[in-house]
Motif scaffolding. Structure first.
Motif, PDB file in Angstrom:
ATOM      1  N   PRO A  19       8.090  29.919  17.345  1.00 49.10           N
ATOM      2  CA  PRO A  19       7.554  29.056  18.410  1.00 49.10           C
ATOM      3  C   PRO A  19       7.787  27.560  18.178  1.00 49.10           C
ATOM      4  O   PRO A  19       7.815  26.791  19.135  1.00 49.10           O
ATOM      5  CB  PRO A  19       6.046  29.360  18.395  1.00 49.10           C
ATOM      6  CG  PRO A  19       5.821  30.432  17.402  1.00 49.10           C
ATOM      7  CD  PRO A  19       7.019  30.489  16.526  1.00 49.10           C
ATOM      8  N   TYR A  20       7.921  27.128  16.909  1.00 54.14           N
ATOM      9  CA  TYR A  20       7.814  25.699  16.637  1.00 54.14           C
ATOM     10  C   TYR A  20       9.073  25.036  16.075  1.00 54.14           C
ATOM     11  O   TYR A  20       9.099  23.812  15.940  1.00 54.14           O
ATOM     12  CB  TYR A  20       6.650  25.440  15.658  1.00 54.14           C
ATOM     13  CG  TYR A  20       5.306  25.810  16.212  1.00 54.14           C
ATOM     14  CD1 TYR A  20       4.764  25.109  17.286  1.00 54.14           C
ATOM     15  CD2 TYR A  20       4.570  26.855  15.669  1.00 54.14           C
ATOM     16  CE1 TYR A  20       3.526  25.436  17.800  1.00 54.14           C
ATOM     17  CE2 TYR A  20       3.331  27.203  16.187  1.00 54.14           C
ATOM     18  CZ  TYR A  20       2.809  26.493  17.245  1.00 54.14           C
ATOM     19  OH  TYR A  20       1.595  26.828  17.770  1.00 54.14           O
ATOM     20  N   ASN A  45       0.862  31.384  14.115  1.00 55.39           N
ATOM     21  CA  ASN A  45       1.108  30.636  15.347  1.00 55.39           C
ATOM     22  C   ASN A  45      -0.075  29.717  15.655  1.00 55.39           C
ATOM     23  O   ASN A  45       0.085  28.516  15.925  1.00 55.39           O
ATOM     24  CB  ASN A  45       1.331  31.644  16.485  1.00 55.39           C
ATOM     25  CG  ASN A  45       1.785  30.992  17.777  1.00 55.39           C
ATOM     26  OD1 ASN A  45       1.929  29.789  17.855  1.00 55.39           O
ATOM     27  ND2 ASN A  45       2.006  31.806  18.790  1.00 55.39           N
ATOM     28  N   TRP A  54       0.285  34.625  25.984  1.00 58.16           N
ATOM     29  CA  TRP A  54       1.168  35.035  24.893  1.00 58.16           C
ATOM     30  C   TRP A  54       0.413  35.936  23.904  1.00 58.16           C
ATOM     31  O   TRP A  54       0.958  36.924  23.411  1.00 58.16           O
ATOM     32  CB  TRP A  54       1.711  33.793  24.167  1.00 58.16           C
ATOM     33  CG  TRP A  54       3.027  33.343  24.702  1.00 58.16           C
ATOM     34  CD1 TRP A  54       3.262  32.671  25.863  1.00 58.16           C
ATOM     35  CD2 TRP A  54       4.309  33.549  24.098  1.00 58.16           C
ATOM     36  NE1 TRP A  54       4.612  32.444  26.021  1.00 58.16           N
ATOM     37  CE2 TRP A  54       5.271  32.962  24.951  1.00 58.16           C
ATOM     38  CE3 TRP A  54       4.740  34.160  22.929  1.00 58.16           C
ATOM     39  CZ2 TRP A  54       6.639  32.976  24.661  1.00 58.16           C
ATOM     40  CZ3 TRP A  54       6.092  34.170  22.640  1.00 58.16           C
ATOM     41  CH2 TRP A  54       7.025  33.592  23.498  1.00 58.16           C
ATOM     42  N   GLY A  82      -0.259  25.538  15.280  1.00 59.87           N
ATOM     43  CA  GLY A  82      -0.615  24.766  16.463  1.00 59.87           C
ATOM     44  C   GLY A  82      -1.720  23.766  16.160  1.00 59.87           C
ATOM     45  O   GLY A  82      -1.663  22.607  16.587  1.00 59.87           O
ATOM     46  N   PHE A  94       1.689  37.108  12.570  1.00 64.51           N
ATOM     47  CA  PHE A  94       2.423  36.198  13.457  1.00 64.51           C
ATOM     48  C   PHE A  94       1.443  35.388  14.307  1.00 64.51           C
ATOM     49  O   PHE A  94       1.582  34.173  14.450  1.00 64.51           O
ATOM     50  CB  PHE A  94       3.356  37.016  14.348  1.00 64.51           C
ATOM     51  CG  PHE A  94       4.217  36.205  15.282  1.00 64.51           C
ATOM     52  CD1 PHE A  94       5.553  35.974  14.993  1.00 64.51           C
ATOM     53  CD2 PHE A  94       3.703  35.691  16.471  1.00 64.51           C
ATOM     54  CE1 PHE A  94       6.350  35.231  15.855  1.00 64.51           C
ATOM     55  CE2 PHE A  94       4.494  34.953  17.340  1.00 64.51           C
ATOM     56  CZ  PHE A  94       5.827  34.722  17.023  1.00 64.51           C
ATOM     57  N   GLY A 125       6.044  33.523  12.474  1.00 65.97           N
ATOM     58  CA  GLY A 125       5.053  33.057  13.434  1.00 65.97           C
ATOM     59  C   GLY A 125       5.047  31.546  13.604  1.00 65.97           C
ATOM     60  O   GLY A 125       4.477  31.022  14.564  1.00 65.97           O
ATOM     61  N   VAL A 126       5.683  30.846  12.680  1.00 68.43           N
ATOM     62  CA  VAL A 126       5.841  29.393  12.796  1.00 68.43           C
ATOM     63  C   VAL A 126       7.253  29.031  13.252  1.00 68.43           C
ATOM     64  O   VAL A 126       7.437  28.190  14.135  1.00 68.43           O
ATOM     65  CB  VAL A 126       5.517  28.711  11.452  1.00 68.43           C
ATOM     66  CG1 VAL A 126       5.945  27.241  11.459  1.00 68.43           C
ATOM     67  CG2 VAL A 126       4.028  28.820  11.161  1.00 68.43           C
ATOM     68  N   GLY A 156      -1.440  30.066  26.027  1.00 64.85           N
ATOM     69  CA  GLY A 156      -1.593  30.662  24.697  1.00 64.85           C
ATOM     70  C   GLY A 156      -2.272  32.017  24.754  1.00 64.85           C
ATOM     71  O   GLY A 156      -1.906  32.941  24.039  1.00 64.85           O
TER      72      GLY A 156
END
Length: 394
Positions: free
Chosen positions: A32-33, A151, A255, A155, A147, A28-29, A252
């Motif tokens: 996206p990141y 996420n 998603w 953020g 996840f 989950g990190v 966000g």
């Protein structure tokens, strides 16, 4: 490796759910990141795209081999420990590497080890769900819920701290996966007690047998096309929505809707899924992909994006669950790990990697119309799913 004292009081479903949760706290990190981290290390957009694509493209070549290696152990959880530690080592090494090639090699090691965990744990969960009578989607859906939490948490953290926290987080999560695998997972045997463990040559022979099975290959290609069609969405949906004037918080939310319906499908649709069967689920997934990505190509308004995002339950979750069940049914027990690894390597690896490489040029040249290429992939997946349904009906 023995279970901890507390683990013995947990059901198999709870133990497996904990594994998925810890694993997806990392994913989950990273998903996206990680591009944000690579950008902070000075990589260009093209270099970031290449770093992200290489592990995906390498999965068909590395994943099945690692699965064959994993089947050489007595317990299925043992290779999970080694793979999770390998992922942690690859991630941690990124903090001490510099330049494109150093980061690429570290990311390739970390992601290859981590993504090989997925088909191996799915083999355990599918078997335990069948023997113990629980819904596979419950522990797997718990991972998807984790996840979302990871996420959102990252953020918020990135608003007040440097991107180096990303590597610290995913390394810690990978170590956590190794601990859960060693101490919490049920001691599932690779081969039934009393059955002679096949040697390496026999395990490779079983892999070759799978690749000669036309129905198996068709099922894997079909699932790969439907899942690979998400590539443009994963890479460029946020940018395109922002160009439409949709705010970052609302992006966000969009998603989140997609992941929420995925979790809901996994948790609550099990009786319906069993009634429908995997072949029909794949047909639904392919049809939904064709509809969803065609609609996205014409920049639909915000109100229409919500029901289109809800189709993620079919384009991802239904197709994913169907492919797992179908591959489990088609593969002999001694080749279960290799079969799921091939499925994962193609659908979440090679096809997604090809789509990711194509997504950048499609975005630059066509903008939202790039989704039409994904609709084509979904349409081809629909054709494959119909062929599988006809085969199942004889």
């Amino acid at each position: 490796m023995t279970n901890g004292a507390g683990a013995g009081r947990l059901s198999a479903q709870a133990r497996l759910g904990l594994f998925y949760v810890v694993s997806y706290l990392g994913t989950g990190v990273s998903l996206p990141y990680i591009a944000t981290y690579f950008r902070s290390r000075g990589l260009t957009g093209a270099e970031i795209g290449a770093v992200l694509a290489v592990p995906l493209l390498a999965r068909p070549f590395l994943g099945p081999g690692l699965a064959v290696w994993a089947d050489g152990f007595t317990l299925r959880r043992t290779p999970l420990v080694f793979l999770a530690l390998g992922a942690a080592a690859g991630y941690l090494a990124m903090a001490f590497s510099s330049g494109f090639w150093g980061l690429l090699i570290c990311w390739l090691v970390g992601m290859t080890c981590l993504t090989t965990l997925t088909p191996l744990i799915d083999v355990i969960t599918l078997r335990r769900s069948r023997l113990d009578g629980f819904n596979y989607g419950v522990p797997r859906g718990a991972g998807s819920a984790a996840f979302i939490v990871a996420n959102l948490a990252m953020g918020a953290m990135l608003a007040v701290t440097a991107p180096s926290i990303i590597v610290a987080w995913i390394t810690t999560a990978a170590i956590g996966v190794a601990v859960v695998a060693a101490l919490i997972l049920p001691p599932e045997r690779v081969h039934e007690a009393g059955v002679t463990k096949p040697d390496r040559a026999e395990r490779w022979k079983g892999l070759g047998g799978l690749l000669r099975d036309r129905t198996f290959v068709l099922a894997v290609l079909t699932a790969g096309l439907i899942q690979g069609a998400h590539a443009f969405y994963y890479g460029f949906s946020a940018l395109l929505w922002r160009q439409q004037g949709i705010s970052d918080p609302m992006i966000g939310v969009l998603w989140g809707v997609g992941v929420a319906v995925e979790v809901g499908f996994m948790w609550f649709a099990e009786p319906w899924r069993r009634k429908v069967g995997p072949e029909k689920l794949l047909v639904l997934g392919g049809a939904a992909a064709l509809l969803r990505w065609t609609a996205y190509a014409f920049a639909p308004p915000l109100w229409l994006l919500f029901p289109l995002q809800a189709l993620h339950a079919l384009t991802f979750a239904a197709a994913f669950m169907a492919s797992l069940r179908l591959i489990e049914r088609l593969a002999p027990p001694q080749s279960a790990s290799a079969a799921q690894a091939i499925n994962s390597a193609l659908s979440a690896g090679f096809m997604l990697g090809v789509g990711t490489l194509a997504a950048g040029p499609l975005f630059d040249a066509f903008g939202t119309k790039g989704y039409l290429a994904m609709a084509t992939m979904g349409g081809l997946g629909l054709i494959g799913a119909v062929m599988l349904l006809k085969k199942a009906r004889g």
